[in-house]
Structure formats: C-alpha cells, structure tokens
Design an enzyme around this catalytic site. Sequence first.
Site, mmCIF file in Angstrom:
data_model
loop_
_atom_site.group_PDB
_atom_site.id
_atom_site.type_symbol
_atom_site.label_atom_id
_atom_site.label_comp_id
_atom_site.label_asym_id
_atom_site.label_seq_id
_atom_site.Cartn_x
_atom_site.Cartn_y
_atom_site.Cartn_z
ATOM 1 N N LYS A 165 0.846 -1.206 0.000
ATOM 2 C CA LYS A 165 0.000 0.000 0.000
ATOM 3 C C LYS A 165 0.882 1.258 0.000
ATOM 4 O O LYS A 165 2.086 1.173 -0.145
ATOM 5 C CB LYS A 165 -0.971 -0.044 1.186
ATOM 6 C CG LYS A 165 -1.764 -1.361 1.296
ATOM 7 C CD LYS A 165 -2.873 -1.497 0.257
ATOM 8 C CE LYS A 165 -3.432 -2.897 0.118
ATOM 9 N NZ LYS A 165 -4.294 -3.375 1.165
HETATM 10 C C1 PLP Z 1 -5.277 -4.459 1.541
HETATM 11 C C2 PLP Z 1 -6.738 -4.290 1.627
HETATM 12 C C3 PLP Z 1 -7.488 -4.642 2.762
HETATM 13 C C4 PLP Z 1 -6.891 -5.367 3.918
HETATM 14 O O1 PLP Z 1 -5.772 -4.725 4.438
HETATM 15 P P1 PLP Z 1 -4.853 -5.454 5.521
HETATM 16 O O2 PLP Z 1 -4.137 -4.295 6.171
HETATM 17 O O3 PLP Z 1 -3.946 -6.357 4.778
HETATM 18 O O4 PLP Z 1 -5.740 -6.174 6.475
HETATM 19 C C5 PLP Z 1 -8.840 -4.362 2.783
HETATM 20 N N1 PLP Z 1 -9.452 -3.781 1.743
HETATM 21 C C6 PLP Z 1 -8.771 -3.446 0.621
HETATM 22 C C7 PLP Z 1 -9.499 -2.778 -0.498
HETATM 23 C C8 PLP Z 1 -7.410 -3.709 0.527
HETATM 24 O O5 PLP Z 1 -6.746 -3.406 -0.595
#
Ligand code: PLP
Length: 387
Positions: free
Chosen positions: A188
């Site tokens: 991210k």
């Molecule tokens: C990455 C992601 C999540 C989950 O994030 P984590 O921090 O890995 O639990 C939830 N929703 C979306 C759209 C994502 O891209």
Amino acid sequence: MIPYGRQDIQDSDIAAVLKVLQSDFLTQGPAVPKFEQSVAQHSGARHAVAVNSATSALHIALMALGVGAGDVVWTSPNTFVASSNAALYCGAGVDFVDIDPLTYNMSVTALAEKLALANQKGQLPKVLIPVHLTGQPCDMAAIYDLSQRYGVKVVEDASHAIGGRYHDQPIGNCAYSDITVFSFHPVKIVTTAEGGMALTNDDSLAEKMALYRSHGITRDPALMTHASDGPWYYQQIALGYNYRMTDLQAALGVSQMQRLDDYIKRRHDIAARYNRELSDLPLTLPAQAGYGHSAYHLYVIRLDLDAIAPLTHAQVFQSLRDRGILVNLHYIPVHIQPYYQAMGFRWGDYPQAESYYKNAISIPMYPSMSDEAQTQVIQALHEILEK
Ligand SMILES: *Cc1c(COP(=O)(O)O)cnc(C)c1O
C-alpha cells in the site's frame, strides 16, 4: 524482477524502528498515539485508532456501528475479500453493488436502484462500504446523500487511498462517512509491515473502537460500572480482541508519513508517463473522475481482447511475468469466490465487476520504481500487444 508494488524503506525508517527497540516500550508506548496523531492530522479527522491491519479496522468499525446478526452490509464486488469478510465476522450478511464501468468504483446509479428496491422490501442494509479502488475516491457526496436518505451508515475502505483527495479534501476526513479505514500493508501507499487505522469524527465511535481493539477493557473511570477498586483496576465492559499495533510498527509509520506527499507526487508522475506511452495500444487506461485526485496505489490497464485476438488475457499476463514483470490482478470479484458461491452468489450477478475481471491487469506502480524499470514495462507491453 519488477513487482507490481513495493515498499520504500529508507535509513530514517530503520533508525526510527531501532530507537523503539532500544526503548522501554515495544508496544503500548508513545509511538502509537504519535502515529495516530500524524495520520489524523494529515487526513483532517478528529480521531484515529491504530490497529494491526485494515481487516481488523474494518471489523471494529462495523462492531462500533452495531452491526450484528440480522443486519446486512453492502460493498463493492471488486475488492479484496477483507471488505466483505468484516461483515461476516459480525454475524451479519453481505450483498454487493456493481461497479461503474469507467472508475471501477461502486456505481452510484446501481446503488440508488438497489436502495430503492431494498427500501420497498423493508430490507435496507445497515452499513455501506464503498472502496476507493486503486486510490481513486468513490463519488462520496452522492453516496452520502443516498445513505442519509435511507438511514444507512457509511464506512470508507480507503486501504488504497491514503494521500488521495476528494474535491480537494483529504480522503480520511470522514466528511461523507462515519468511519474511514486505511491499510499499511507493504504494497500500500504507507507501510507499517502489517497495520491499519480507523478514522472518525464521532467521539463515541472512537471510544468504542479503542475498546474493541484491546479486549473490551477500559481504565477510564467514566466508563466503569462502579468506582475503581484501586490504582491497578480495569474493567472489561465489552467483548473485544487483541488488535493492537506495536510501537515498532507505529514508529515506522510516523517516519513514512513524512514522505506521503512525495509518494503521491511520484505515483502521479509514473501514471502520467504510462498514460503518454501506452496511449496507442489496444488498452483502456485508467479514467480519472473530475472530483478526485487519486493516491494511485494501482495502475490498472484493461485489454481490448477483440483487437488482440487470438492473444488472451491469461497469455498477456503470463508473457509479462515471463519477462520478470510481476503484474497482478485486483481483484477476482468477491462473489465468485467459492466461499461466497456457497452463500448463493452466482456468475452473472455483477456483470461490470465480472467484465473487469476478464481483461484487467495491474502493472508495476510504486514510488521507488526506476525510470529504466518503467521503460522495460512499457516496451514489454508494446512488444506483446503490437505482434
Ligand atoms: C489491503 C486491503 C485490505 C486489507 O488490508 P490489511 O491491512 O492487509 O488487512 C482491505 N481492503 C482493501 C481494499 C485492501 O486493498
């Protein structure tokens, strides 16, 4: 190898984490509130609750909104499974609203139609979870209007979108939602290795989420059922979880936040070059709605399968991987996962999300990608698609 996304770790990040390792607190120390303050300030929300993942943040967000058995939560079918699993953790049901064919975000038209029908049947959802796919904001003002008309709560899944803007306001300020959730997974925009955060302007929601993050335990006398027994005292007043973020993670987050604006700028530069140098290929490039400034977590191309026949989606994907370009696909629609098919969802339920799945590819996009690496990606696409 060129990954589709990658963290950016610099010496200042490493120094920040080392400092915590040598300090008195590895967890529940000063770094977590500092990180919360940094993200709240950048996003313009009053409260921020840091947790160990965005998945946990979505879970405590729905808990704080009172989602439980008998309730239904609606989200986009084109998302990571965590967005909808959060509702299932609460014992609630899930349903989906198809995506807009241009932005790939929850379609406001489809939402308006589905809400009107659900209202007639007395089956309105309790919460909507719009997902800002690729970092581009959903049309939040329109979604908020509909949510107010029907009395539905809104949680923004902004896992892709920290640093992005909606009508020149930072995503995360909750101007059009009850709660906004960020993810700090390494692919991210900003990372804490694993981590997430829930932001809100509502004091009571913030208090509840802080409680659910740590076992439902409080040390606040104002929340206790009777006067404290002594300085050691705490009470468990709800059933919560251990969803806490560590100080190591938070210190990394504080350090990363200082580069957030640079990250978004670099991501836009990379996108601008892709836009220029891929424009004459049989592809649909990512359309940007006028109301937003994307965080550009992802750069998604869609293949014109008729124009490139007999070459297939899977073949183009594999050719890129064979050249060391580790493309990905975001996402397999949630409703066609076997677990969801067992709940009764079927192919054909959400045609736009399904048609996206048949021709979309996420190509490399991360701030530390070199110009040479981007040249390789662009040349590979020309070679494969111009054959
Ligand atoms: C990455 C992601 C999540 C989950 O994030 P984590 O921090 O890995 O639990 C939830 N929703 C979306 C759209 C994502 O891209």
